[in-house]
Design an enzyme around this catalytic site. Structure first.
Site, PDB file in Angstrom:
ATOM      1  N   LYS A  75       0.820  -1.209   0.000  1.00 37.08           N
ATOM      2  CA  LYS A  75       0.000   0.000   0.000  1.00 37.08           C
ATOM      3  C   LYS A  75       0.853   1.257   0.000  1.00 37.08           C
ATOM      4  CE  LYS A  75      -4.220  -1.780   2.139  1.00 37.08           C
ATOM      5  NZ  LYS A  75      -5.202  -1.602   3.236  1.00 37.08           N
ATOM      6  N   ARG A  76       2.099   1.145   0.403  1.00 37.74           N
ATOM      7  CA  ARG A  76       2.982   2.321   0.463  1.00 37.74           C
ATOM      8  C   ARG A  76       3.591   2.668  -0.889  1.00 37.74           C
ATOM      9  NH1 ARG A  76       3.767  -0.541   5.058  1.00 37.74           N
ATOM     10  NH2 ARG A  76       5.454  -1.764   4.156  1.00 37.74           N
TER      11      ARG A  76
END
Length: 505
Positions: free
Chosen positions: A275-276
């Site tokens: 997700k980063r």
């Protein structure tokens, strides 16, 4: 009590009708992996519907994580699905026979199922603290992570002692002995030895249900027939299958769904896309001007192909051809350049009028046109869009390419790097000659402008077209990359064209 489950199998024959679900958690920005999983579920259900089996695509929200779940994330998920055109048949904001479809609204159901499980031999109360479990694991040298079953067979005296200390129990599911086997829709036969699958908690000590309980209960009560999800959840499948057997025994579930685990999506350096990672944020592609058709097409290629020699296809074509058995179990790597190329291919498939329609929000956001669009701007846009429709790769580029036509002259600027490179002393001499040439043009038309510039800059001055027109392009449009120069000058008009050539000097 130990209940044997040797070589249990969930292999099923055809199930009609097909019911699949997408169950995201509203705990952050929606992820590209979420799009891929949703797309495969959608295509699976719609293919079943197309072939007469019946197919339902359910959207439910797993929002039992009260600390991390947000309404902003919930709204973003719905925005994403609507933008992509992955319309759900049943679920949040649509309704259906198995609602509510937010887990936070299903607490009574979970409490009821948990109570029934506690009345059976399938669960037990656990009073252990995490530090105690970890200390016992280190002392024993066990390499099996997770709970060690300490409270499985507590004596009444031991239980009373824990209660006297004021400990609140959580409920653990008693994993059966033996092995659990299922025919994975993507990976074929998969077997887990249950000795390596620790007893798992179904709720917190305060009674709040955990995902380990809520997801299978929802699948059971919503009559989900097939669960297609990411490979990262593969290790939790034996737990869910075992819990389904218990729920069938207590009358909560009718059948166990068939499971299929989709391959990892990898990012840079062959690491799982997290997700980063900037590439992971799905709604960013909308904001960057991707078409939903383009993004869906590319994401479909992350583990599936419509044909060995074909990469570009529509969602309808995917639905018609989709077979879960054709999904490749190997990890798929996200390639942004290929995603952009696929998006460009879909842009080329759209009529100019449709590109204009889809580009309008970006033109308004960039201040190129007003909201509402003035009649004069609408007419100019209609004339200008054919000049760039074959040149842009994303909708955001339309504003960059056409902004020079709509900007007030007082606000017109040139790209500093382009101006420094092409409007040096030599470039300004070219612009000066161009100004003199087009000032004498009678009828202001594309052909007349081209004849004047070519006659002066190429024929008389002997310049190559790139050296002849580059400085003029930057003077007129402010950028080295622009729509065709002569057509742009016609649309800009005589007065504004001459003024920009003069200002570049």
């Amino acid at each position: 009590m130990n209940r044997p489950m040797t070589e249990h199998s969930t292999t099923q024959g055809p199930v009609t009708p097909v019911r699949v679900r997408m169950a995201p958690s509203p705990t952050g920005s929606p992820h590209v992996g979420l799009v891929r999983t949703a797309l495969f579920n959608y295509a699976f259900a719609k293919h079943a519907e197309l072939t007469g089996r019946g197919g339902t695509f359910v959207l439910r929200i797993e929002d039992t994580d009260k600390e991390r779940s947000t309404e902003e994330s919930y709204t973003a998920i719905l925005e994403l699905f609507r933008w992509l055109g992955l319309t759900w048949d049943e679920g949040v904001e649509v309704g259906g026979a198995h609602g509510p479809y937010r887990q936070s609204e299903r607490s009574d159901l979970y409490r009821d199922v948990l109570a029934k499980l506690r009345e059976s031999s399938y669960t037990y109360d656990c009073y252990c603290r995490n530090d105690e479990v970890e200390a016992r694991r280190k002392e024993s040298g066990s390499k099996v992570m997770g709970y060690d079953g300490f409270c499985r067979e507590l004596s009444p005296e031991q239980r009373d002692a824990f209660v006297a200390e004021g400990r609140e129990p959580l409920v653990r599911f008693r994993m059966p002995e033996g092995s659990i086997t299922w025919d994975d829709l993507v990976r074929g036969e998969v077997t887990f030895e249950t000795q390596f699958v620790p007893d798992f908690a179904l709720c917190r000590a305060n009674g709040d249900p955990l995902y380990t309980l809520t997801a299978p209960v929802d699948d059971a009560t919503m009559r989900i027939t097939h669960v297609l999800r990411g490979e990262d959840l593969l290790s939790s499948t034996p737990r869910q299958i075992a819990l389904f057997e218990a729920m069938k025994a207590i009358g909560v579930a009718e059948t166990t769904p068939a499971y299929g685990h989709l391959p990892y999506v990898m990012g840079e350096g062959n690491k799982k896309l997290s997700k980063r990672d900037p590439q992971a944020h799905a709604l960013a592609y909308r904001d960057q001007g991707f078409l939903p058709e383009g993004l869906l097409n590319y994401v479909a290629l992350l583990g599936w192909a419509i044909a060995a020699d074909r990469d570009v296809f529509t969602l309808e074509e995917m639905v018609e051809a989709f077979d879960i058995a054709d999904v490749n179990a190997n990890p798929a790597r996200f390639d942004l350049k290929k995603a952009e190329a696929i998006n460009t291919a879909h842009l080329r498939m759209l009529p100019v009028e449709e590109i204009t329609h889809r580009a309008l929000p970006f033109l308004k956001a960039a201040g190129v046109v007003g909201d509402p669009v003035r009649d004069a701007d609408a007419q100019l846009l209609e004339l200008a869009m054919p000049l760039v429709a074959e040149r842009v790769n994303k909708l955001t580029e339309v504003a960059d390419m056409l902004g020079f036509l709509f900007v007030d002259e007082a606000d017109f600027t040139r790209d500093e790097a382009d101006a420094a490179k092409l409007l040096d002393e030599t470039g300004r001499e070219v612009v000066k000659a161009a100004h003199h040439a087009v000032a004498a043009v009678g009828t202001w038309s594309t052909q007349a402008i081209q004849d004047a510039l070519q006659g002066t800059l190429v024929d008389e001055m002997g310049l190559k077209p790139r050296l002849a027109y580059g400085p003029v392009r930057v003077a007129i449009t402010g950028r080295r990359v622009s729509p065709p120069l002569f057509e742009s000058m016609e649309l800009l008009g005589r007065e504004r064209s001459l003024a920009r050539l003069a200002s570049a000097l």
